[in-house]
Design an enzyme around this catalytic site. Structure first.
Site, short mmCIF file in Angstrom:
data_model
loop_
_atom_site.label_atom_id
_atom_site.label_comp_id
_atom_site.label_asym_id
_atom_site.label_seq_id
_atom_site.Cartn_x
_atom_site.Cartn_y
_atom_site.Cartn_z
N HIS A 110 -6.57 5.86 0.54
CA HIS A 110 -7.86 6.56 0.64
C HIS A 110 -8.87 6.11 -0.41
CE1 HIS A 110 -6.12 9.50 -2.36
NE2 HIS A 110 -7.37 9.52 -2.76
N ASP A 160 -0.31 7.04 2.80
CA ASP A 160 -1.45 6.81 1.90
C ASP A 160 -1.08 5.76 0.85
OD1 ASP A 160 -3.87 7.05 0.64
OD2 ASP A 160 -3.42 8.96 -0.33
N SER A 265 -6.26 9.32 -8.24
CA SER A 265 -5.66 8.83 -7.00
C SER A 265 -5.14 7.41 -7.17
CB SER A 265 -6.69 8.84 -5.87
OG SER A 265 -6.98 10.14 -5.45
#
Length: 369
Positions: A110, A160, A265
């Site tokens: 992402h 992801d 992230s």
């Protein structure tokens, strides 16, 4: 990260507050104080055949200058996490990333919602403070960005993961060194702490301040059923709800307020297994990054993708060094701007009820002690 924690975000799902509170109260994480001891020599840099766990490793991995256990958290010491990388988009830090060998870096899929064009990004290695590069710091250009082909196809944030091929191989040092990648036979620790690290925000409304030091936190793995309770809705029973997929793993320390936040992230969740540091997870999503922390963070389970990682690396031709751009000067980041929504996914959280119940139950628990 908030103080000694790193925090991330999560998909748009509700949760059963009361059950989460009960689990929080009666399933408090056991804390492990750990000591670190600097070794006299930096990690080895020559190629060797090792078999730390499962699949034979082609290179030495998962060793740092700090031997033995580690104490505390907050600002990470230089050379503690030599595989930590920063993903830069047009001159700004947007995500964490992890060096897995001299040519490849892993991160969260992402993080690449803005663009899939490799030239829009850079990878920073060998940094402790993003505004103060050292002689070991490197800025690497990207050759290929390989997002998992099934990312987000069936479920939000599923698969992801992204692999990043560098134009040039990195030179290993005590500041730049790969983490070990687990295979599907690697057993995750059930009673030992693991660690997260990153340059993310302190809270959802508070930026990390210059010189932008790398922060780290001790966290604990959580089983899927316990983790599910934090992300289910009041209308759906825990047996019917399925927020945590097989390719995800939960970790956190709600008691001591440690989690991931915007900008973390793609960063590492590492665990020490048989004296080697393994990349157990990549930061993917969590609840809101606000005090108090209500839920654990969710990471991409790297062992689930070990075959995919090996296949993509094997199928991708090596970069011709003569065609690679010249290595760029390691920059000093001087500004911190808002992260795009792509780096964080926040679920709906029943904040008021949960906060009040947590404070009440913690007060009762302390009185009992």
């Amino acid at each position: 990260m908030w103080g000694s924690r790193a925090q991330q975000s999560g998909p748009d799902r509700g949760r059963t507050c009361l059950l989460a509170v009960l689990l929080l109260s009666f399933s408090l994480f056991q804390l492990h104080a750990q000591d670190y001891k600097p070794s006299q020599t930096p990690p080895p840099t020559s190629d060797a055949l090792l078999k730390p766990m499962g699949r034979v490793q082609k290179e030495i991995c998962g060793k740092t200058k700090f031997q033995g256990k580690i104490y505390g958290g907050s600002i990470a010491k230089a050379e503690r996490w030599p595989w930590q990388a920063s993903l830069i988009f047009r001159g700004r830090h947007i995500c964490g990333a992890v060096l897995i060998d001299k040519n490849w870096v892993a991160s969260a899929a992402h993080c690449f919602k803005r663009s899939l064009k490799p030239s829009d990004y850079r990878i920073l290695l060998g940094y402790n403070e993003l505004s103060n590069p050292s002689n070991y710091s490197r800025q690497m250009t990207l050759s290929k960005v390989i997002v998992h082909e099934d990312y987000n196809k069936l479920h939000s944030q599923e698969k992801d993961i992204v692999l990043i091929q560098l134009h040039l191989p990195v030179r290993y040092s005590s500041h730049i060194f790969p983490v070990c990648v687990p295979d599907q036979t690697t057993k995750e620790p059930s009673d030992e702490s693991c660690w997260i690290s990153g340059w993310g925000m302190v809270t959802d409304d508070k930026f990390l301040q210059a010189p932008f030091p790398l922060l780290d936190s001790e966290v604990f793995l959580m089983n899927d059923q316990e983790c599910e309770a934090f992300f289910q809705t009041p209308q759906i029973s825990i047996t019917e709800y399925d927020a945590i997929k097989d390719d995800m793993i939960c970790a956190g320390d709600i008691t001591n307020q440690k989690s991931t936040c915007r900008g973390d992230s793609g960063g590492p969740l590492v665990c020490l297994l048989d004296s080697y540091w393994y990349l157990v997870g990549l930061a993917s999503w969590s609840g809101a990054c606000l005090e108090p922390i209500h839920s654990p963070s969710i990471f991409t389970r790297v062992s689930h993708f070990s075959d995919w990682i090996e296949k993509k690396k094997a199928d991708t031709p090596d970069v011709d060094p003569s065609l690679a751009p010249l290595e760029e000067t390691a920059p000093s980041l001087i500004g911190w701007r808002n992260y795009s929504a792509g780096t964080t996914l926040e679920p709906r959280i029943c904040t008021t009820l949960l906060s009040s119940q947590v404070l009440l139950l913690q007060s009762i628990w302390l009185r009992i002690l």
